[in-house]
Scaffold this active site. Sequence first.
Site, mmCIF file in Angstrom:
data_model
loop_
_atom_site.group_PDB
_atom_site.id
_atom_site.type_symbol
_atom_site.label_atom_id
_atom_site.label_comp_id
_atom_site.label_asym_id
_atom_site.label_seq_id
_atom_site.Cartn_x
_atom_site.Cartn_y
_atom_site.Cartn_z
ATOM 1 C CB SER A 215 -0.916 -0.029 1.240
ATOM 2 O OG SER A 215 -1.798 1.070 1.254
ATOM 3 C CB CYS A 216 1.914 3.773 -1.515
ATOM 4 S SG CYS A 216 1.007 3.750 -3.082
ATOM 5 N N GLY A 217 0.301 5.931 -0.840
ATOM 6 C CA GLY A 217 -0.626 7.042 -0.815
ATOM 7 C C GLY A 217 -1.781 6.876 -1.782
#
Length: 289
Positions: A239-241
């Site tokens: 996951s990330c932004g």
Amino acid sequence: MSETKSRFVVSADWLQSELGKADLRVLDASFYLPAQKRDADAEYAAGHIPGAIRFDQDKIADHSTSLPHTIPSPDYFAAEVGRLGISENDRIVVYDGIGLFASPRVWWLFRVMGAKNVFVLDGGLDGWKAEGRPLETTAPNPAPATFTPDFDESRVVTLDTMRDIVSSGAMQIADARSAGRFAAAEPEPRAGMRSGHMPGARSLPSGVFASQGRFKSLPELRQTIEDAGIDLSKPVVTSCGSGITAAIITLALESLGHHDNKLYDGSWSEWGSRDDTPIVTGPPTPVKV
């Protein structure tokens, strides 16, 4: 290629020697955050790798959602990349300006859509320019092609699935945002986002996988991931932004032979914008040794 290097990453020397081959497609997938103060389209127009096609990650996306650059339907993806002259059987090399920022997302996207021969350019366009390699300013006009998708839906995590993963602990969660954003010590760059991270997540900032835009060696990648508390013998969701830099972790995992991984496409843009998703603040829980 060296046994210590990712099989999915190609050198500038190799790419320059292959330019012009009939089955080669080079994609400029540059994408920047506002804070980076760079214009991907303007940079492409000013000079790109010869034959490179501009791949706009905001255009080839699902436009039915308010979330940024989420994965499009297989049919829409196939139609758009077909117009760019790309088939699933081509050798596809993706690059971005920085070297290892946005290109792994497009590498991942083509792979989940069924393309097999997809690679990332080590060092990116910045590295290419620094070495004085050839550039061109004219955009290619490729003949249309047919891209036949073979979408692997199992590699893409939805919000409902992510809720289940967080509540059950069924998969390890690797978060590619900065350590400050992960810990809620820095604000999110998008308005309306809560700060922090998902319960149980581990912090693996995307920048730790490269040095000066070049992907680290396999032993270095392994050490980086294990130091963050990720067990490479168990499944991982990245996951990330907004789903872009999560693919850098995915690239590292796949390079190490770890194939039991998925990417949470909505990432923090989705999770952090809701008021019904659990969030933890502060640094990650210390790794047990």
